[in-house]
Design an enzyme around this catalytic site. Structure first.
Site, mmCIF file in Angstrom:
data_model
loop_
_atom_site.group_PDB
_atom_site.id
_atom_site.type_symbol
_atom_site.label_atom_id
_atom_site.label_comp_id
_atom_site.label_asym_id
_atom_site.label_seq_id
_atom_site.Cartn_x
_atom_site.Cartn_y
_atom_site.Cartn_z
ATOM 1 N N ASP A 14 53.378 60.543 -59.123
ATOM 2 C CA ASP A 14 52.629 62.100 -59.173
ATOM 3 C C ASP A 14 53.594 63.125 -59.655
ATOM 4 O O ASP A 14 53.345 64.187 -58.833
ATOM 5 C CB ASP A 14 51.703 62.254 -58.241
ATOM 6 C CG ASP A 14 50.604 61.061 -58.007
ATOM 7 O OD1 ASP A 14 50.425 60.229 -58.657
ATOM 8 O OD2 ASP A 14 50.091 61.141 -57.025
ATOM 9 N N LYS A 76 45.134 57.779 -61.808
ATOM 10 C CA LYS A 76 44.417 57.429 -60.563
ATOM 11 C C LYS A 76 43.687 58.413 -59.705
ATOM 12 O O LYS A 76 44.060 59.695 -60.150
ATOM 13 C CB LYS A 76 45.447 56.747 -59.529
ATOM 14 C CG LYS A 76 46.600 57.719 -59.119
ATOM 15 C CD LYS A 76 47.494 57.070 -58.239
ATOM 16 C CE LYS A 76 48.642 58.033 -57.373
ATOM 17 N NZ LYS A 76 48.027 59.075 -56.421
ATOM 18 N N CYS A 108 50.260 61.266 -51.207
ATOM 19 C CA CYS A 108 50.187 59.999 -52.411
ATOM 20 C C CYS A 108 51.524 59.110 -52.078
ATOM 21 O O CYS A 108 51.240 58.062 -52.053
ATOM 22 C CB CYS A 108 50.265 60.602 -53.593
ATOM 23 S SG CYS A 108 48.850 61.447 -54.112
#
Length: 180
Positions: A14, A76, A108
């Site tokens: 991410d 996601k 995350c």
């Protein structure tokens, strides 16, 4: 346990355009993740990339885009990339070892690492290549990941363990390009 290039995948969690500017140490995160990605590409270690809700947080940062050519990107909604079954179907997703970088360390990255460990994977978190908005959250996340069984490593540890030995042409090339 040592990291091995032939059994490792580099998981980039991410590192996205709209999230990175809010992070403490954002430029270092991007720089170290870029370095790791280049070394991984040079040593044929697969890159796996996740993006958390890219419609809202944007794509992976532009600096990393050239290295992602051909790398699969996992979109996601779960905070943990390991909750998405497609992660393990991606080229390199079946590897026993995951070297992890990305953000946010306490959300995350942490949840991904805990899930990977629960699935029996060996996990190595690159300390200088993870970030959170608040330094205290990063510190807590690194400690929790360590307590759960992840190895907290530096980018040079990754490179030298992937290389395994000096004296080869590959070592000389990687040393010239990345280790000076």
């Amino acid at each position: 346990m040592l990291m091995k290039a032939e059994t490792s995948a580099l998981l980039i969690v991410d590192i996205q355009q709209k999230l990175v500017p809010a992070l403490d140490g954002a430029s270092a995160l991007v720089e170290h993740s870029l370095w790791l990605s280049r070394v991984a590409r040079r040593l044929d270690v697969p890159l796996l990339v996740s993006e958390q809700y890219p419609q809202g947080l944007g794509p992976t940062v532009a600096e990393l885009q050239p290295l992602l050519d051909g790398a699969p990107i996992l979109e996601k909604l779960h905070f943990s990339a390991a909750r998405e079954p497609d992660l393990f179907l991606m080229p390199g997703g079946d590897r026993a070892q995951f070297v992890v970088c990305g953000c946010e360390a306490h959300i995350c990255v942490l949840q991904t690492v805990l899930d990977l460990l629960a699935q029996g994977r060996q996990v190595f978190v690159v300390a200088e290549a993870v970030a959170s908005r608040q330094p205290a959250n990063k510190a807590l996340a690194l400690e929790r990941m360590r307590q759960a069984g992840a190895a907290i490593v530096s980018r040079e540890m990754v490179a030298y363990e992937w290389l395994e030995r000096a004296g080869s042409e590959l070592f000389r090339a990687v040393s010239r390009e990345y280790l000076r």
